[in-house]
Design a protein around this motif. Sequence first.
Motif, PDB file in Angstrom:
ATOM      1  N   GLY A 261     134.821 114.463 139.700  1.00 35.74           N
ATOM      2  CA  GLY A 261     135.011 115.910 139.578  1.00 35.74           C
ATOM      3  C   GLY A 261     134.118 116.679 140.537  1.00 35.74           C
ATOM      4  N   LEU A 262     132.888 116.238 140.661  1.00 39.23           N
ATOM      5  CA  LEU A 262     131.960 116.894 141.589  1.00 39.23           C
ATOM      6  C   LEU A 262     132.401 116.696 143.039  1.00 39.23           C
ATOM      7  N   ASP A 263     132.871 115.502 143.367  1.00 41.00           N
ATOM      8  CA  ASP A 263     133.351 115.249 144.726  1.00 41.00           C
ATOM      9  C   ASP A 263     134.565 116.113 145.048  1.00 41.00           C
TER      10      ASP A 263
ATOM     11  N   PRO B 104     132.338 127.070 144.771  1.00 43.13           N
ATOM     12  CA  PRO B 104     130.942 127.536 144.766  1.00 43.13           C
ATOM     13  C   PRO B 104     130.118 126.781 143.733  1.00 43.13           C
ATOM     14  N   GLU B 105     128.918 126.359 144.125  1.00 42.94           N
ATOM     15  CA  GLU B 105     128.099 125.510 143.263  1.00 42.94           C
ATOM     16  C   GLU B 105     127.719 126.180 141.954  1.00 42.94           C
ATOM     17  N   GLN B 106     127.656 127.500 141.952  1.00 44.95           N
ATOM     18  CA  GLN B 106     127.275 128.192 140.718  1.00 44.95           C
ATOM     19  C   GLN B 106     128.244 127.911 139.576  1.00 44.95           C
TER      20      GLN B 106
ATOM     21  N   LEU C 257     128.545 120.939 135.023  1.00 45.15           N
ATOM     22  CA  LEU C 257     129.031 119.612 135.366  1.00 45.15           C
ATOM     23  C   LEU C 257     127.912 118.770 135.970  1.00 45.15           C
ATOM     24  N   GLN C 258     127.076 119.397 136.785  1.00 50.08           N
ATOM     25  CA  GLN C 258     125.925 118.692 137.354  1.00 50.08           C
ATOM     26  C   GLN C 258     124.957 118.253 136.260  1.00 50.08           C
ATOM     27  N   ARG C 259     124.736 119.148 135.307  1.00 48.12           N
ATOM     28  CA  ARG C 259     123.836 118.813 134.196  1.00 48.12           C
ATOM     29  C   ARG C 259     124.368 117.627 133.413  1.00 48.12           C
TER      30      ARG C 259
END
Length: 207
Positions: free
Chosen positions: A141-143, A151-153, A158-160
Amino acid sequence: MPEQPRLTPIAVMILATLREADMHPYEMVRLLKERGDDRLVPLQKGTIYHAVARLERDGLLAEVGVDRDGNRPERTTYTLRDAGRRAVEQWVRAELPQIDRASDFRVALSEAHNLPRDEVMALLDRRRGLLLSSVDEHRAGLDKAATSETPEQFLVELQRQSALLDAELAWQDSLRARLADRSLAWGIAEIPEHIKKKHRVSKETTP
């Protein structure tokens, strides 16, 4: 024969205390709080007594005596029946490999010592497979988000979750290694005798 009602987490923990010794509900609460299990389940007096009554009705525990200490109210002592022992084991077996019921997993983990070491390792191996699949899904999903220039915000949650899964895998691998090399005492039989006496542990919980 009617199907046994599914146990609640608090019912599992009550039955598990009786695997160690016969006791009355006040002692159950004291023991659970001593071990910090009030973080996992509510330990209000009414909840405990209601759960004990239901477990007795379902034939999972039984009254073995009533005592009175001075002017205090009478206290009923309970013992674990074979059906209750089996019910704890079945519940832990069902919940320990899961990754989608976090609160039940925490209770299953706290009571995993009621199963043999090798069985716990096998159940954790099953859970590891599910965790790895979830890690792969989050990374994919991140890829995908990076490829589409999201936008990363919008991705911080998902990163967490991805970071938490990595930490969970690392912790579980460490636990399994300690079970495998037997550096972690497991089951009542492996607890030193002076610790058993201090905590009034008298029964065996694993084969």
